[in-house]
Every structure is written in C-alpha cells, then in structure tokens.
Design a protein around this motif. Structure first.
Motif, PDB file in Angstrom:
ATOM      1  N   GLU A 320      27.250  42.447   7.269  1.00 35.16           N
ATOM      2  CA  GLU A 320      27.564  41.067   6.913  1.00 35.16           C
ATOM      3  C   GLU A 320      26.471  40.525   5.992  1.00 35.16           C
ATOM      4  O   GLU A 320      26.725  39.713   5.116  1.00 35.16           O
ATOM      5  N   VAL A 332      34.256  39.156   2.887  1.00 40.16           N
ATOM      6  CA  VAL A 332      34.909  38.380   3.940  1.00 40.16           C
ATOM      7  C   VAL A 332      35.282  39.274   5.109  1.00 40.16           C
ATOM      8  O   VAL A 332      35.188  38.872   6.265  1.00 40.16           O
ATOM      9  N   GLY A 333      35.684  40.519   4.776  1.00 35.00           N
ATOM     10  CA  GLY A 333      36.080  41.439   5.826  1.00 35.00           C
ATOM     11  C   GLY A 333      34.975  41.657   6.856  1.00 35.00           C
ATOM     12  O   GLY A 333      35.220  41.605   8.060  1.00 35.00           O
ATOM     13  N   GLN A 335      32.538  39.726   7.657  1.00 36.09           N
ATOM     14  CA  GLN A 335      32.369  38.520   8.483  1.00 36.09           C
ATOM     15  C   GLN A 335      33.472  38.423   9.528  1.00 36.09           C
ATOM     16  O   GLN A 335      33.228  38.082  10.676  1.00 36.09           O
ATOM     17  N   GLN A 336      34.701  38.739   9.103  1.00 39.09           N
ATOM     18  CA  GLN A 336      35.823  38.650  10.035  1.00 39.09           C
ATOM     19  C   GLN A 336      35.702  39.671  11.154  1.00 39.09           C
ATOM     20  O   GLN A 336      36.002  39.368  12.311  1.00 39.09           O
ATOM     21  N   GLU A 339      32.741  38.356  13.467  1.00 43.47           N
ATOM     22  CA  GLU A 339      33.120  37.177  14.252  1.00 43.47           C
ATOM     23  C   GLU A 339      34.311  37.489  15.152  1.00 43.47           C
ATOM     24  O   GLU A 339      34.465  36.907  16.220  1.00 43.47           O
ATOM     25  N   GLY A 340      35.139  38.426  14.692  1.00 42.62           N
ATOM     26  CA  GLY A 340      36.316  38.816  15.462  1.00 42.62           C
ATOM     27  C   GLY A 340      35.946  39.476  16.780  1.00 42.62           C
ATOM     28  O   GLY A 340      36.462  39.089  17.833  1.00 42.62           O
ATOM     29  N   ALA A 343      34.533  36.971  19.110  1.00 48.06           N
ATOM     30  CA  ALA A 343      35.545  36.072  19.680  1.00 48.06           C
ATOM     31  C   ALA A 343      36.328  36.775  20.786  1.00 48.06           C
ATOM     32  O   ALA A 343      36.654  36.178  21.816  1.00 48.06           O
ATOM     33  N   LYS A 349      39.646  35.041  21.560  1.00 46.31           N
ATOM     34  CA  LYS A 349      40.792  35.706  20.936  1.00 46.31           C
ATOM     35  C   LYS A 349      41.315  36.741  21.923  1.00 46.31           C
ATOM     36  O   LYS A 349      40.525  37.381  22.642  1.00 46.31           O
ATOM     37  N   TYR A 353      44.032  40.945  19.215  1.00 44.87           N
ATOM     38  CA  TYR A 353      43.430  40.610  17.925  1.00 44.87           C
ATOM     39  C   TYR A 353      42.691  41.818  17.353  1.00 44.87           C
ATOM     40  O   TYR A 353      42.555  41.954  16.132  1.00 44.87           O
ATOM     41  N   LYS A 356      44.800  43.532  14.863  1.00 42.15           N
ATOM     42  CA  LYS A 356      44.792  42.863  13.551  1.00 42.15           C
ATOM     43  C   LYS A 356      43.534  43.295  12.787  1.00 42.15           C
ATOM     44  O   LYS A 356      43.570  43.567  11.591  1.00 42.15           O
ATOM     45  N   LEU A 360      42.948  45.281   9.334  1.00 39.24           N
ATOM     46  CA  LEU A 360      42.046  44.781   8.300  1.00 39.24           C
ATOM     47  C   LEU A 360      41.068  45.880   7.880  1.00 39.24           C
ATOM     48  O   LEU A 360      40.795  46.057   6.689  1.00 39.24           O
TER      49      LEU A 360
END
Lengths: 393, 595
Positions: A320, A332-333, A335-336, A339-340, A343, A349, A353, A356, A360
């Motif tokens: 990141e 962005v990936g 970070q997602q 954070e994913g 979460a 989440k 998730y 998903k 990604l």
C-alpha cells in the motif's frame, strides 16, 4: 532440520580472483561464441522474472544504436531477500566482469550499478573494486567504465523501467512496454539490465563453460541460485542451491519441524501451505506439469505460531505504501485488499467479501501496468485461498 | 508508406500501419474502447487501465492506448474477462473518488460519471477510500483544485509539463498517498501556475475547475443601483454553442448578444472593440520600436516585440524570462483596455457613476480572472474588470435563465464600444493578432493594403506550433523611409512549450525576429482554458474555421477602419501611445520567482 539433504553449491562465492586472466581469455573470443555459451547455459534472470539472459544480450547486441548501456540492478528491495548485498560484498569483481563482457558484446561503453540507497555503506568498498577493475580493463585495452548510481529507497525502482526513469532524474514510475529496454532503455538507448546474481553467474559460465552450469538444475530451470532463507528456521542465511528442488526437501532441510507455510519469492511471491510442499518445485514456470514457483531468492518459513493474517497484513501494508501509485489496479487495489481483510477481521464485512477481493486480485494480476503491480496480489490470493479461516476468525 | 499490419478486433479484420495502437485500430473500426487517462493532446500514460483489452492467447490484459499492434493479433474488447476487469477498475476509481456527484462542479460533464453510468455501477461494494480528508485549494482567482475528485490520471500533469512546459503540477508521494501536487504543496496561487486553465479543460473529472463568479454576477444584475456592463471576447462566440447543444464551430454571435440582453446585462459590448484598439496601440508601438532600434540606435525598448494579450503567457514570461521583460509590449490585453475605458470613457458617455458600474467580461480563458485581479489593473480608479466568467460559465447562466438558446433571434451589440472589425475577430485564433497587426501596420507604412489575397495572411494561420513569416516592405510613405526594402520578420507560437522554445532562441540570439505573437493556449484563445470541454485538435480546427469565416463575413476587416476606434481617438484618447492611452491602455510587468 539442517539435514543437508539438498546439495550445497559453491560457485558464486567461490574464492577466485583471476579476473585479469579470465577477462583476457574472454576478450579473445568472438561475441557470437560468448552469446552461444550464455544461451547454451540456460541462464535465466535471477531477479525473479526469469528472462533468458543470453537472449537479452543478443537482442541488445542486435539493436542499432551508437550508444548502449549495461545496468546492474542492485536495488535489492524485495522483503526477505539479501543475497545481492553479500555478492557485492564478497565477489564484486565477478559482477563487474559480467558487466564488462556484456558491454563488449552489446557495444556499450558505460555500465551502471543501481545500488539500493540502503546499501550506500557498500559504496567505498565497491568503488575501490571498480577502480581496480578499471585498471585491468585499461591493461586489456577496453575503455568500458562502470559507475555507481544510488537509489533513494523506493521499492518500485527495482522494476527495470522505473529504475531507468529514476536514473534519468525522473519520478520512479514504470514505463509502458513495449518498447523493452533491449530496444529503448536508459536515455532511450538499448540497454541490458541484469540482476546482480545473474551477472555473477555469467562469470561461472564464461570461466567453466556452459555445461558446468547447465548440468545443475532441471529442464527450463538450469543452474544454481542463491536463496535468502529467513523466518522460522534454525539456520537462516544465504545458500546456493540447485533449481528444481521440491519445496518439501527444502523445508525438511531448513524448517524447524513445525513449518506450516513458505512464502516463496518475497512479499510479491506465493505462499505455499504444508499440504502443497510436495507438489511444489522451485524454479521457473516451465513445460513440466505441477506447480513451479519462481523466486528472486526470498524464502520465508512460517511455523504454526504465526498468524497468516498478520503475515498478509504486513505484506499489504508494505505494498500500500510502496506501489508507485500510478496505475489504478495497484494503487487502489492494494488499499482495498488491505482495508478489506481488516474489515472482514473486524466483522464489518461478511466473509463472502473475501470472494470479491479474490476476484479483485485476479483483475490486479491481469491489468496492472508493471510486473510489480501484476504480482502484488499473489500473496493475497495464495494466503487467502489456503488460510481462509485465519482471515476470518 | 510504412508497413501494414493485419489483425482482428472482435473477429473483424483490419489492416493498419505498423506502430498504430490497438485503440487507434479499434477506432478505425468504429469500436469504442473507454479511456480516462488518454487524451489526444497528450503523450500516452497508460495508467488508468480502463482501456484494457484481451489479446487472445495471453494471460494478461493490455492497455489498448499504450500497446502497438502486431501482425496476426486477435483482440477482444468486450469479452467477459475484459468486462469484469474494466468494471472492477471503474469501481476502484469510484472508491477513491468523492463520488458525491450532485455537489460537483462538473456534474453532467464528467468522464468518470459517464463511464459509471455506461457500466451501470450501482453497487458500492468496495470500501470508500475518499475519507473526506482531502484539501480543497480555492485560493487562486482562477482555478480550484479538489483532490477528493482526483483520479490520478495525470492528464493535468502532462498538460502542465508537456503542452505548457510550466510544471506547476506534478506527482508527489507514492502508494496510497500519491497525489497531484504543487511545489511543496503550496497553493496554486503561490506557485508558477500561469492560470492558463489547460489543466481544467484536460481534467476528466471535477478535480480541477475554474473558480466561478456566476453568483456574484447574478447579484450585480439583480441590484437596481448597478449598471452592469458586459464585454465578450472573440473566441466565446465560436465556442459557446458547443455548451448549448450546437455543433463545434457554430458561430453564435447574434444569439449570444441576444442571450446576454435577456440575462439582464445593461450594456452588451464587445471586447473586439478594444482588440482593434490593441492593434492601433501595439502596431504603433512596433513601428516606434523599429524606428528607435533601426534608425536611432536606441535599444532601450528592444526588438523583437512580443504580444501581451494572453495573461497566461504574460505570467509565464515574468517567471521564466524575467530579464527580458522589456521585450513585451506594454499594451494591456483587450479585456483590460476595455475595463479601463468602460469605467472612464463609456461611463461618462452614458452618464453613469463608475462607482455604480459593474464590469463583467466573458472570456474563453481562466487566466483572465487572474489578470483582472492584478493590482495594477485599476487605472480607472476602481477595479477595471470586476468579474470574469468563462464561456462555460456563461452557458450555465443561459441554462439557469431557461433561455432556449438555439431559438434566439440574432441581435447586435450596443453602441459605443460595441463595434469591431474582422481584424479583431481573428484575435481568437493563434496568428490572429499578428495578421491583424500586419493588416494595419503595413497600410500605415505603405498606404496600401497588405499584399495578400482578400487580406488573408495565410502563412501565419494554422495549428502548427511555431510558424514564421516575413513581409517585404516596399514603396513606403515618406515618413517611413527607413523601412524601405526592409523585411519584417514575424513569428507566431501557441502553447507555452512552443513559446518557451521560441523565446529561448531569442535569448540565445539564434533568431532575429521583429515581432512575435504568443498565445498561452494551444490554438490560441479558441482553445483557451475557459472553453467548452472537451477541446482537442479536431475541435480547435472547427472553431478556427468559424473564426476565419466570421472575419471573411465582416464588412470592415482592418482595425484602423473601425469608426468607433477613430472616434475614441478623436474624442478621448488623442493618438496611439499618447498621454491618455499611456495611462489607461498600457501597463508594466514584474519579475517573478520560479519558486
């Protein structure tokens, strides 16, 4: 542990200092002859990507330009790898020789060592070696010169085109490919860029002939390779081993009898769980069936006391921050993904998730601009797929 | 002819020249591949990854904008793999973007919004990363930068660096912190930014927009004690239509005047009037300098003389060539000449107290907002121009007022300061000031019209970045004997990167020009930072054709023949470069630091 099942190779660090003699012999041979030796040896890039070295030199030698360059990529930044530092400390003359021979073959008068900023302490020693080496070259009538370029600490600058951007005084960001460096590299000129270890292997091949190298390793993955072994192992360190070994043999040799996973190839590499040790070989992707994992040399062992969630989180935090931020999937990936998983862990989440995020990660692998961006999600997908429960609970 | 390459896109055969990108090849087949970081004006970045396509047989998707075609390639632009990946990428962009579209200045004209609509991104599964911690920089009089709207495509950076060679915007930091920034993250107002607004017209989203003054203008119009004067620059009349659903290159002068009257402006006047006046002043200045330098050996006001109508160019010059400021014409831009005269000459004529006058200008430009704010632009005793609106802002006002633009009748500007000539109209295109100046100067010196068919000085026209022309001066009038046989060497450049090239040559004495016209924006004002979005060469060309058409249709085509110009010299200014002119129509320049 430490069963010495795998044969230790002693080529790279072998104490040989006959640079004058070797170079004068090499310089008497034709370029074609030398390239054929290199191609015949089966040597592939030791940075991890595994491009055939002989072909790279050949392509660059065929590019038409008055100015060409040789770059030694010493921006050793992949978490868990520390072999290049040792090569440059112990046998820098082998690397310098590799560069000079490459320069002769492709028609370059100038070589650079792109030295990781954190390795600046090596500079005085390296410069001394370079001076000695220049004196040898002078004696042999070669005007090839080598210079050190200090990096500034960005991980992305280990990616070859970012490295060249950085050398040109620009922001370290990957370029679009094609064109490849063999055609348009540093300053837009044909450039060979090789990993430190690759150049050191060239010494062995030119000194002992391609057969000695080729006899090591397996089909598609020839020769020996340095491994930086770290993590839960009683014998962390740098080892030269044959390519093609099974991960099970590696773990039997280096593990602490409680190894549950090995991260092959650093943070950008793949995580292999215990149940797949046997079917996994260490080498370049080849025609043989079965999993074959490439590595720049980083081998991190984790025993059952480790949380794979924490391991993954650590990698993602690294990416990141170290993504250059240029392209969407990587910037962005990362970070997602980070954070994913946080979460999901916190229960904010649902565990679905993760699916998903796995999708990604596939998109990131397929669409990122550079080799780094395409590989940042490797650790994510391999850890989540194999240690899913550790992500959730 | 270069080698042809054959490939298949979505099963259709196509043959293109080697070196063509996949995107261009698809365009040839009328297959649209979405793009964000790609802009025809700029070099290829390949960083947004929205244009990824599948190459059959390859594991990776490739960026269509950045990948050249190869013989035998099979490309799929709409496979499941591509659609899923593209959707993911759009979702990623939206997750780091402040997608509160209704609160965005670009709502309705945003490339990301269009793409999200096209792909029906109705879910927001990814975690919102636009935490609202971003800063908004609205201290510049011209440009507002809102980082929360930024998708990091770097179009603005490439514009500022390549097209304009200004380098006010660059990429800072890496990873999740990566952002578009200025020198040490200072406010745009404090750095080398020229306010040209090219970043604004190249931004796909609302991250860079003009600072708007629409509400203040509405307030002034609504105030019964104020007399609101509006002036319209030449390029507005050929750009405005695009914002109001007409084709690029529509000439809408009469409708625009009609709309301005309906919006409630008290006097609707024309910047072209002062464009003609600029020619009188600047043409005279050129002749004066030629005489001083060539005859009297006085080099205190050196040659070449450079134009000064483009405020982006002026500020660039002040930053970049601070030791050459005396080359720049002391003439104010037409906008500022107009402002100074509106609150003096015009106010007196219509018997309005200048304190109760609000002077508004409609410009194709964002730098004009900054120019009006320059402290020296108060020669009337007040702020000469109170508010500057872009072409886009005027279109917004027209829409807000519910005016059906295409149905409007054609109306004429009010008099006085509403009359103009074809020479003023062409100010809107690169080369126009040069052409207008030559039409007048040549005639002053020789008593004859310039020796070009229909007064069209075609060598200075076009979109070539730097153009040179020379005019041989023969059979001069007695006063101008020293110019007999002389060859007037002219140069025209547009876009600040070209301007830099030309001025560096002048600095190094590699060229000997007498007169240089420079416009900050590619294409000149017609491609200004305040013009409709999108702007690219195809559109610039259409706007340019419209400008020359407008010129060709005018009865008067030479500035010195403008009867209102003749009148103002007679009644008010005296003569070009005279005392009153000097006070109201000329200005000075200041050395500015790079940092």
């Amino acid at each position: 542990m430490g069963k010495n099942m795998l044969k230790r190779i002693d080529l790279i660090f072998k104490n040989e200092h006959d640079t004058d003699e070797i170079l004068s012999k090499i310089f008497k041979r034709s370029n074609d002859d030398l390239i054929n030796d290199l191609i015949g040896s089966g040597l592939k890039g030791r940075g991890g990507a595994g491009f055939p070295t002989g072909l790279k030199w050949k392509l660059t030698s065929e590019a038409k330009d008055d100015e060409k360059y040789v770059i030694c990529n010493a921006d050793e930044g992949e978490p868990g790898t520390f072999k290049d530092r040792e090569i440059l400390t112990q046998v820098p003359h082998k690397v310098l020789t590799g560069m000079a021979v490459c320069g002769r073959i492709i028609g370059a008068k100038k070589g650079f060592i792109y030295l990781r900023g954190e390795y600046n302490f090596l500079k005085p020693h390296l410069n001394e070696e370079i001076d000695k080496f220049h004196a040898i070259l002078k004696k042999l009538g070669s005007d090839f010169r080598i210079e050190i370029f200090s990096g500034s600490g960005a991980y992305i600058c280990g990616e070859e085109s970012s490295l060249m951007e950085s050398m040109e005084g620009k922001r370290g960001e990957p370029r679009n490919k094609p064109p490849f460096p063999t055609e348009k590299g540093y300053l837009g000129k044909p450039t060979v860029i090789n990993n430190v270890e690759t150049l050191a292997h060239a010494w062995t091949i030119f000194k002992y002939g391609p057969k000695k190298f080729r006899d090591l390793g397996v089909q598609d993955s020839r020769g020996s390779k340095l491994f930086s072994v770290s993590g839960d192992t009683p014998i962390a360190g740098i080892y030269e081993l044959e390519l093609g070994m099974s991960l099970q043999d590696f773990v039997d040799d280096f593990g602490d009898d409680d190894c549950k996973a090995v991260q092959v190839g650093g943070a950008a590499g793949f995580c292999v769980p215990r149940k797949k040790f046997r079917e996994t070989a260490i080498g370049y992707q080849g025609k043989l069936t079965g999993i074959s994992l490439p590595t720049g040399g980083s081998m991190m062992l984790f025993n059952s006391s480790r949380s794979m969630y924490n391991v993954l989180k650590n990698y993602l935090e690294f990416f990141e921050e170290e993504s250059c931020g240029q392209c969407t999937p990587c910037r962005v990936g990362c970070q997602q993904l980070l954070e994913g998983i946080e979460a999901v862990k916190r229960g904010e989440k649902h565990q679905h998730y993760l699916n998903k995020l796995l999708r990604l990660s596939e998109t990131m692998k397929m669409t990122a601009k550079c080799g780094l961006g395409q590989s940042v999600a490797n650790s994510f997908s391999s850890i989540v797929e194999n240690f899913r429960e550790e992500m959730i609970y | 002819m270069s080698k042809m390459v054959n490939l298949k896109i979505n099963g259709i055969d196509v043959s293109v020249e080697a070196g063509t990108t996949i995107l261009e090849a698809a365009e040839k087949l009328k297959i649209k591949i979405p793009v964000l970081c790609y802009h025809k004006d700029l070099c290829i970045a390949g960083n947004c990854r929205v244009c990824v396509v599948e190459v059959v047989g390859s594991r990776k998707l490739v960026a269509a904008c950045a990948t050249p075609v190869n013989e035998g390639l099979e490309i799929l632009t709409n496979s499941l793999l591509v659609r899923n990946a593209r959707k993911d990428i759009i979702e990623l962009l939206l997750s780091e973007h402040n997608a509160d579209c209704t609160k965005c200045y670009r709502n309705g004209n945003c490339e990301l919004q269009d793409l999200a609509a096209e792909y029906k991104i109705t879910n927001q599964d990814f975690i919102d990363l636009a935490h609202g911690t971003y800063t908004i920089d609205d201290l510049s009089p011209s440009i507002v930068k809102d980082d929360s709207r930024c998708i990091r495509c770097q179009r603005c950076v490439r514009t500022c660096t390549e097209l304009q060679s200004v380098g006010a915007l660059s990429v800072a930091h890496k990873g999740s912190e990566m952002k578009i920034s200025t020198f040490f993250d200072r406010n745009i107002r404090e750095v080398v930014c020229t306010n040209c607004g090219q970043c604004v017209i190249h931004c796909p989203t609302g991250a860079l927009v003009e600072k708007t003054y629409i509400e203040r203008v509405w307030d002034a119009i609504a105030d019964p004690t104020k007399h609101v004067v509006v002036q319209t620059a030449t390029a507005v009349r050929i750009g405005l239509g695009e914002e109001l659903e007409l084709d690029a290159g529509s000439r809408v002068t009469g409708k625009m005047v009609s709309a301005l009257k309906r919006l409630g402006f008290d006097s609707v006047l024309d910047t072209d009037f002062t464009a003609d006046l600029t020619i009188m002043e600047e043409g005279t200045e050129l002749l004066h300098r030629l005489k001083a330098n060539l005859v009297e050996g006085d080099t205190s006001e050196p040659l070449p003389l450079t134009t000064s109508c483009s405020p982006g160019w002026v500020k660039f010059f002040e930053h970049t060539f601070p030791d050459m400021l005396d080359h720049m014409s002391t003439c104010k831009s037409p906008q500022q000449m107009f402002g100074a005269l509106a609150k003096t000459y015009f106010a007196k004529k219509i018997e309005v107290d200048p304190e109760n006058m609000v002077s508004v200008s409609i410009m194709p430009c964002t730098a004009k907002k900054y120019e009006a704010d320059r402290p020296e632009m108060r020669d009337s005793g007040q702020k000469d121009v109170d508010y500057v609106l872009t072409t886009r802002e005027l279109a917004v006002m027209i829409k807000q007022a519910g005016i059906q633009f295409s149905d409007l009748p054609e109306e004429k500007y009010d008099s006085i300061m509403g009359q103009s000539t074809g020479a003023a109209v062409i100010f809107g295109a690169t080369g126009g000031v040069m052409e207008a100046a030559l039409r007048t100067a040549y005639e002053i010196v020789t008593g004859r019209e310039v020796p070009f068919e229909n007064l069209n000085i075609t060598p200075v026209r076009g979109l070539e970045g730097v153009r040179e022309a020379s005019v041989k001066i023969e059979n001069v009038l007695p006063d101008w004997k020293f110019l007999e046989g002389a060859e007037l060497k002219c140069c025209v450049a547009h876009g600040l990167a070209n301007a830099r090239k030309v001025m560096e040559k002048v600095q190094n004495k590699e060229v000997e020009y007498h007169f240089i016209e420079i416009m900050a924006c590619p294409g000149g004002c017609l491609g200004g930072g305040g013009q409709p979005i999108p702007t690219n060469d195809e559109i610039r060309k259409k706007r340019m054709d419209a400008i020359y058409e407008e010129d060709a249709n005018m009865t008067l085509r030479k500035s010195h023949e403008n009867p209102e110009v003749v009148q103002i010299y007679k009644e008010f200014l005296g003569e070009p470069l005279g005392k009153e002119s000097h006070k109201l129509l000329h200005t000075e320049y200041f050395e500015r630091q790079r940092y």
